[in-house]
Design an enzyme around this catalytic site. Structure first.
Site, mmCIF file in Angstrom:
data_model
loop_
_atom_site.group_PDB
_atom_site.id
_atom_site.type_symbol
_atom_site.label_atom_id
_atom_site.label_comp_id
_atom_site.label_asym_id
_atom_site.label_seq_id
_atom_site.Cartn_x
_atom_site.Cartn_y
_atom_site.Cartn_z
ATOM 1 N N GLY A 155 0.728 -1.302 -0.088
ATOM 2 C CA GLY A 155 0.121 -0.042 -0.058
ATOM 3 C C GLY A 155 0.965 1.215 0.045
ATOM 4 O O GLY A 155 0.465 2.142 -0.841
ATOM 5 N N HIS A 199 10.629 28.466 13.323
ATOM 6 C CA HIS A 199 10.136 28.952 14.184
ATOM 7 C C HIS A 199 9.013 28.353 15.158
ATOM 8 O O HIS A 199 8.328 28.820 15.941
ATOM 9 C CB HIS A 199 9.196 30.599 13.795
#
Ligand code: F6P
Length: 553
Positions: A271, A388
């Site tokens: 998958g 950040h």
């Protein structure tokens, strides 16, 4: 298990690496750079449109040979050959792992699996996909009111979702077809929000499920079908609007799908390795079949490199062995994927499934528990945003976190000096992780800012950055179908190589089964009114709590 795998940790190459790690433990990368002016060109590799700078690692010129000695000890070259030959390398499921077959470009190549050449059907499927995409794009195949399709809603989860979503998003500059939407979660908000954005008469639904037995996917497919029927659709036009990709044709037809609207999958494609198959239809519908074929060609180029390049110059092998180096000899527990390209924002999610579902295992192929750590935690996010947020922990936290920076040299969106600034951010993070900041440098900086001696003493320890955080810089000229194909294939093979070293079956995923099994019983109990009897007081209590809340709604 191959003989040479027995007692891996006491083998000569493993022991040599342990010894080597002790020798390098006190050496900083800063010092290594100072001692070797040729370090950058020496640790630079190029293949299939990708360039890897791996000079900012805790390695010296001897390390790669020692790592590759371990790879050879684990029979990596033979295992690569076995994968490409189509051997049943997925041992617990007794089948090959042949995603590489999906991107074979040679029209005369053949690949035998259980006495049958699998490539003719792969080519036929690509041709069917091409015809289907052409019919949709040209408007030849229409929706219920005779209008051309404008939107495709792809319903699938795990590998039937993450890869197609990543590639569709990443190749946004190449979109020339339908608008794509993805639904994965059993949280009704997921499908509800998507259905709010589309119209039944111009929407194509793709049910993507290798097994056609996944609870989340089938539940969402039912919701989509009911919504379609409630909003102007009818059973007679369902065939025009609903298409599936699956190995389980019987289940798909039992669901009400037309035989002619089924695209095949094969049990030899895992998958999480399936975006190259018809599971890639949402990609092809968004970027067109030529671009989809270019994606396959890029992956194939990387496959050929992986199959033929000597291990020391082999991009996936080098990246994989660096991962082994940190995971097993420096005790790193995670690995960060930091794409500096907004289009690659979903790359960490895809690589998380690829790597963690493949190598998150604790027994080797022979069923014996391993006595060393295997797959690390894969995480990350897009730069510069991460700077950040979590980069603080990488710079000054207590953990060793090897990072992969990924950045194209050219952007699709030249806005002001954005791309130069983005590149500067990427390079400065990579350099800061390597160099850090010493106490002397911190003190000097504070003194230049005019701080008092007391303030310097007080603040300097907080400004020290240990550095020596290993990182790779992976670049491509531009993010295109070709380079993206190569990039994803690179990580697939990196995962495979690590699985070989750890002796794992990287292509099964038994661990996800328990939750699925228990989930069925719990769902039944949440829906009935018998006293909860799940087997533990916490789950019983929570079942009662949910039922109580549901009843008072
Ligand atoms: O979560 C387990 C898993 O089997 C994944 O490996 C797979 O990609 C996903 O579920 C979806 O499976 P399917 O395509 O069969 O619906």
């Amino acid at each position: 298990m191959p003989e040479q795998r027995e007692n891996l940790t006491s083998s000569q190459p493993w022991q040599a690496l342990e010894h080597h790690q002790k020798n390098l433990q006190e050496t900083s990368m800063r010092a290594l750079f100072e001692a070797d002016p040729e370090r950058f060109p020496h640790f630079l590799l190029k293949a299939a449109g990708l360039t890897l700078d791996y000079s900012k690692n805790r390695i010296n010129r001897e390390t790669p040979d020692k790592l590759m000695a371990l790879a050879r000890h684990c029979a990596l070259p033979e295992r690569i050959e076995a994968m490409f030959r189509g051997d049943a390398i997925n041992r617990t499921e007794a089948r090959p792992a042949l995603h590489i077959a999906l991107r074979t470009t040679d029209p005369s190549a053949s690949l035998m699996v259980s006495g049958e050449d699998i490539l003719p059907e792969v080519r036929q499927t690509l041709d069917r996909m091409a015809a289907f995409v052409a019919d949709i794009h040209s408007g030849k195949r229409k929706g219920l009111s005779g209008q051309a399709f404008t939107d495709v809603v792809s319903i699938g989860i795990g590998g039937s979702y993450l890869g197609p979503k990543l590639v569709t998003e990443a190749l946004t500059p190449f979109h020339n077809g339908l608008r794509s939407h993805f639904v994965a979660n059993i949280d009704g908000s997921d499908i509800s929000e998507v259905l709010r954005q589309v119209k039944p008469e111009t929407t194509l639904f793709l049910i993507q499920s290798k097994s056609f037995g996944t609870q989340e996917t089938l539940a969402n497919a039912r919701v989509a079908r009911d919504w379609f029927l409630r909003n102007g659709g009818s059973e007679s036009v369902i065939a025009d609007h609903f298409v599936a990709v699956t190995t389980n044709r019987d289940a798909a037809t039992a669901f009400g799908l037309d035989e002619n609207n089924l695209f095949p999958m094969w049990d030899w494609v895992g998958g999480r390795y399936s975006l190259w198959s018809a599971i890639g239809l949402p990609i092809a519908l968004s970027i067109g079949m030529d671009n989809f074929r270019a994606l396959l060609a890029g992956a194939h180029e990387l496959d050929e490199h992986f199959r033929t390049a000597p291990l020391e110059q082999n991009l996936p092998a080098v990246m994989a062995m660096l991962g082994i180096w940190y995971n097993n000899f420096w005790h790193a527990e995670s690995h960060a994927i930091l794409p500096y390209d907004h289009y690659l924002a979903s790359l960490p999610d895809h690589l998380q499934q690829l790597d963690m579902e493949s190598n998150g295992k604790r027994v080797a192929e022979d069923g014996e528990p391993v006595n060393y750590p295997t797959g690390p935690i894969i995480w990350g996010g897009v730069g510069a945003n991460g700077q950040h947020a979590y980069h603080q922990l990488i710079h000054q936290g207590t953990r060793l976190i090897p990072c992969d920076f990924i950045i194209p040299l050219r952007t699709h969106n030249p806005v002001g000096n954005h791309h130069t600034a983005l590149f500067a951010n990427c390079l400065s993070q990579s350099q800061a992780m390597m160099r850090g900041k010493t106490l002397e440098e911190a003190r000097q900086e504070l003194s230049e800012e005019g701080k008092s001696p007391e303030d310097i003493d007080r603040l300097a320890p907080h400004k020290v950055i240990p550095g020596n955080q290993p990182n790779n810089l992976l670049m491509m000229d531009q993010l295109t179908p070709r380079t993206l194909g190569a990039l994803i294939a690179l990580y697939e093979h990196r995962t495979f190589v690590q699985g070989v070293i750890w002796g794992l079956d990287s292509f099964d995923q038994w661990g996800v089964e328990l939750g699925k099994q228990l989930g069925k019983g719990i769902l039944r109990q949440l829906e009935d009114d018998q006293p909860a009897n799940s087997g533990d007081s916490s789950t019983d209590g929570l079942i009662e709590l949910f039922r109580h809340t549901a009843q008072t709604d």
